[in-house]
Design a protein around this motif. Sequence first.
Motif, PDB file in Angstrom:
ATOM      1  N   GLN A 417       0.748  -0.836   0.085  1.00  0.00           N
ATOM      2  CA  GLN A 417       0.073   0.119   0.119  1.00  0.00           C
ATOM      3  C   GLN A 417       0.865   1.186  -0.016  1.00  0.00           C
ATOM      4  N   ALA A 418       1.921   1.140   1.155  1.00  0.00           N
ATOM      5  CA  ALA A 418       2.956   2.345   0.959  1.00  0.00           C
ATOM      6  C   ALA A 418       3.760   2.313  -0.743  1.00  0.00           C
ATOM      7  N   GLN A 419       3.887   1.671  -1.736  1.00  0.00           N
ATOM      8  CA  GLN A 419       4.771   2.035  -2.399  1.00  0.00           C
ATOM      9  C   GLN A 419       3.512   2.207  -3.919  1.00  0.00           C
ATOM     10  N   LEU A 420       2.070   2.060  -3.011  1.00  0.00           N
ATOM     11  CA  LEU A 420       0.983   2.423  -4.219  1.00  0.00           C
ATOM     12  C   LEU A 420       0.527   3.901  -4.403  1.00  0.00           C
ATOM     13  N   ALA A 421       0.674   4.239  -2.773  1.00  0.00           N
ATOM     14  CA  ALA A 421       0.565   5.252  -2.271  1.00  0.00           C
ATOM     15  C   ALA A 421       1.649   6.151  -3.243  1.00  0.00           C
ATOM     16  N   LEU A 422       2.633   6.400  -2.941  1.00  0.00           N
ATOM     17  CA  LEU A 422       4.048   7.236  -3.953  1.00  0.00           C
ATOM     18  C   LEU A 422       4.064   6.545  -4.867  1.00  0.00           C
ATOM     19  N   SER A 423       3.330   5.875  -5.742  1.00  0.00           N
ATOM     20  CA  SER A 423       2.980   5.341  -7.246  1.00  0.00           C
ATOM     21  C   SER A 423       1.931   6.374  -7.663  1.00  0.00           C
ATOM     22  N   GLU A 424       0.825   6.157  -6.966  1.00  0.00           N
ATOM     23  CA  GLU A 424       0.553   7.768  -7.677  1.00  0.00           C
ATOM     24  C   GLU A 424       1.035   8.698  -7.561  1.00  0.00           C
ATOM     25  N   ILE A 425       1.670   9.330  -7.490  1.00  0.00           N
ATOM     26  CA  ILE A 425       2.431  11.039  -7.586  1.00  0.00           C
ATOM     27  C   ILE A 425       2.935  10.776  -9.080  1.00  0.00           C
ATOM     28  N   THR A 426       3.695   9.779  -9.526  1.00  0.00           N
ATOM     29  CA  THR A 426       3.977   9.975 -10.466  1.00  0.00           C
ATOM     30  C   THR A 426       2.930   9.286 -11.249  1.00  0.00           C
ATOM     31  N   GLY A 427       1.703   8.988 -11.541  1.00  0.00           N
ATOM     32  CA  GLY A 427       1.269   8.192 -12.137  1.00  0.00           C
ATOM     33  C   GLY A 427       1.690   7.203 -12.869  1.00  0.00           C
ATOM     34  N   GLU A 428       2.683   5.856 -12.232  1.00  0.00           N
ATOM     35  CA  GLU A 428       2.594   4.390 -12.635  1.00  0.00           C
ATOM     36  C   GLU A 428       1.961   3.956 -12.300  1.00  0.00           C
ATOM     37  N   PHE A 429       1.016   4.438 -11.083  1.00  0.00           N
ATOM     38  CA  PHE A 429      -0.173   3.477 -10.706  1.00  0.00           C
ATOM     39  C   PHE A 429      -1.529   4.888 -10.191  1.00  0.00           C
ATOM     40  N   THR A 430      -2.350   5.455 -11.640  1.00  0.00           N
ATOM     41  CA  THR A 430      -3.500   6.187 -10.914  1.00  0.00           C
ATOM     42  C   THR A 430      -4.755   5.946 -11.668  1.00  0.00           C
ATOM     43  N   SER A 431      -6.039   6.624 -11.083  1.00  0.00           N
ATOM     44  CA  SER A 431      -7.144   5.993 -11.118  1.00  0.00           C
ATOM     45  C   SER A 431      -7.399   6.739 -12.175  1.00  0.00           C
ATOM     46  N   ASP A 432      -8.251   6.541 -13.264  1.00  0.00           N
ATOM     47  CA  ASP A 432      -8.835   7.164 -14.885  1.00  0.00           C
ATOM     48  C   ASP A 432      -9.303   8.444 -13.771  1.00  0.00           C
ATOM     49  N   ASP A 433     -10.136   8.702 -12.592  1.00  0.00           N
ATOM     50  CA  ASP A 433     -10.714   9.810 -12.413  1.00  0.00           C
ATOM     51  C   ASP A 433      -9.755  10.868 -12.123  1.00  0.00           C
ATOM     52  N   LEU A 434      -8.803  10.648 -11.506  1.00  0.00           N
ATOM     53  CA  LEU A 434      -7.820  10.911 -10.678  1.00  0.00           C
ATOM     54  C   LEU A 434      -7.498  12.119 -12.187  1.00  0.00           C
ATOM     55  N   LEU A 435      -6.616  11.737 -13.518  1.00  0.00           N
ATOM     56  CA  LEU A 435      -6.184  12.531 -14.556  1.00  0.00           C
ATOM     57  C   LEU A 435      -7.197  12.606 -14.905  1.00  0.00           C
ATOM     58  N   GLY A 436      -8.852  12.403 -15.210  1.00  0.00           N
ATOM     59  CA  GLY A 436     -10.047  13.181 -16.078  1.00  0.00           C
ATOM     60  C   GLY A 436      -9.602  14.741 -15.082  1.00  0.00           C
ATOM     61  N   ARG A 437      -9.739  14.626 -13.310  1.00  0.00           N
ATOM     62  CA  ARG A 437      -9.826  15.668 -12.524  1.00  0.00           C
ATOM     63  C   ARG A 437      -8.305  16.438 -13.224  1.00  0.00           C
ATOM     64  N   ILE A 438      -6.946  15.808 -12.972  1.00  0.00           N
ATOM     65  CA  ILE A 438      -5.603  16.666 -13.105  1.00  0.00           C
ATOM     66  C   ILE A 438      -5.705  17.589 -14.018  1.00  0.00           C
ATOM     67  N   PHE A 439      -5.407  16.384 -15.508  1.00  0.00           N
ATOM     68  CA  PHE A 439      -5.752  17.624 -17.037  1.00  0.00           C
ATOM     69  C   PHE A 439      -6.791  18.339 -17.087  1.00  0.00           C
ATOM     70  N   GLY A 440      -7.703  17.505 -16.558  1.00  0.00           N
ATOM     71  CA  GLY A 440      -9.518  18.700 -17.192  1.00  0.00           C
ATOM     72  C   GLY A 440      -8.954  20.553 -16.854  1.00  0.00           C
ATOM     73  N   SER A 441      -7.785  20.347 -15.176  1.00  0.00           N
ATOM     74  CA  SER A 441      -7.461  21.787 -14.696  1.00  0.00           C
ATOM     75  C   SER A 441      -6.969  22.691 -15.769  1.00  0.00           C
ATOM     76  N   PHE A 442      -6.208  22.082 -16.714  1.00  0.00           N
ATOM     77  CA  PHE A 442      -5.064  22.314 -17.504  1.00  0.00           C
ATOM     78  C   PHE A 442      -5.562  23.322 -18.266  1.00  0.00           C
ATOM     79  N   CYS A 443      -5.228  24.459 -19.345  1.00  0.00           N
ATOM     80  CA  CYS A 443      -4.842  25.372 -20.176  1.00  0.00           C
ATOM     81  C   CYS A 443      -5.423  24.185 -21.892  1.00  0.00           C
ATOM     82  N   ILE A 444      -6.655  24.373 -22.247  1.00  0.00           N
ATOM     83  CA  ILE A 444      -6.675  24.112 -23.551  1.00  0.00           C
ATOM     84  C   ILE A 444      -5.072  24.644 -24.062  1.00  0.00           C
ATOM     85  N   GLY A 445      -4.891  23.578 -24.466  1.00  0.00           N
ATOM     86  CA  GLY A 445      -3.848  24.063 -25.262  1.00  0.00           C
ATOM     87  C   GLY A 445      -2.686  23.339 -25.050  1.00  0.00           C
ATOM     88  N   LYS A 446      -2.329  22.785 -23.831  1.00  0.00           N
ATOM     89  CA  LYS A 446      -1.586  22.341 -23.419  1.00  0.00           C
ATOM     90  C   LYS A 446      -1.639  20.809 -22.882  1.00  0.00           C
TER      91      LYS A 446
END
Length: 446
Positions: A417-446
Amino acid sequence: MTTATETIVALATPPGRGGVAIIRVSGPDVLFIAKNILEKIPTPRKILFSAFLDEHKNPLDEGLALFFKGPNSFTGEDVLELHGHGGPAVVDSIIRRVVGLGARIARPGEFSERAFLNNKMDLAQAEAIADLIHASSEQAARASIRSLQGEFSEKINELVEAVIRLRMYVEAAIDFTEEEIDFLSHKEVQQDFDGLLTKLENVLSSATQGSLLRDGITVVIAGEPNVGKSSLLNRLSGKQTAIVTDIPGTTRDILREHIHIDGMPVHFIDTAGLRDSMDPVEQEGIRRAHHEIAAADLVLCVINAEDTIFPAQDVIFKNKAPVVIIRNKIDLVPETPAITEENDRTVISLSAKKDMGIDLLKNHIKHCAGFKDIPEGTFSARRRHLEALNLAKRFLLSAQKQLASFTGELLAEDLRQAQLALSEITGEFTSDDLLGRIFGSFCIGK
């Protein structure tokens, strides 16, 4: 590498009128689009001056074209950039032309998302792009650059590798329980645990400073009418943001100012004076004041220097945010600026009008936020990174306790579980919902 089935297009420069506009196209149809708009395919990484043509071969604009052949591009796909004139009508006509050739308008952050999915950067580096764009101070920009260059990711990867080594010991001990080999009694295992937790604490400390550089804190200025709240806001911001008069209740709405204290952004909020009022407008201002106080990271409770108590102070003190009492107008008493502790509360005596004691207040705000002088290696970080690091720390501390008694499966699960928590930071293990929230906050064109 992922294979995109759609080609995307967006304006990569700010919208509006400007000298130059950059339109970015990425995906499998880039070569087809380039051939139709430019009538030729540019040599990769070589600037081409060309007209940008419509479907009838009439020029829409002229400018520079750059072609990047995947995977040697920002997204890892074929990428075309059209550098033209920055008029909205011209930009819209070129984008419509690209869409007519099979592309679609990109979602916010979709170019960076494709770069992440194609292993051109990890998730922490992708987030650093957005942080660099929105950096509000030179220190924050430098920290974002370090994250973009991979300094934060490198530290996280080192932690993950250390956890993996410990997992190897644990799995070996579980697999060879019948053998006369006690893998976990080795001194080096205990040392590895201690060293890992020390490294994690260091990364967490640096990430906390990076998060403060990025997000800062929210400080609410509250108190009765006519105690100098607006004068304090004006002094801190260095401009006349709030109207200051001797008439009680002058401030009726929320006033916001954004300043930096040694690079840390501080969001100051001036509120309506807290008192009983029959004026419906003032009542609404007081209601909003209570709302802001409840959501603050820090509250400055302003009183007149000669006062010791006021009726509304209990409303301020009952909230979860720490409260600093500001004894304002010490020039009328008179007194010198000072910071003291009274009844387990910090009291700062100052004069906003005369600019006395303001530095004391700024330094104390830094102290309350946990903000320190920024070392050279500070990298940008987000609150989700801090949450992941703290979660990993909890699992590692639990695992260290399990080590003493060695309940093998529980120890192994804590480390996993510690490894999974750390891997979420770099995206090695990341849920699709989290990716959607992160990239959805970016500018259009980036």
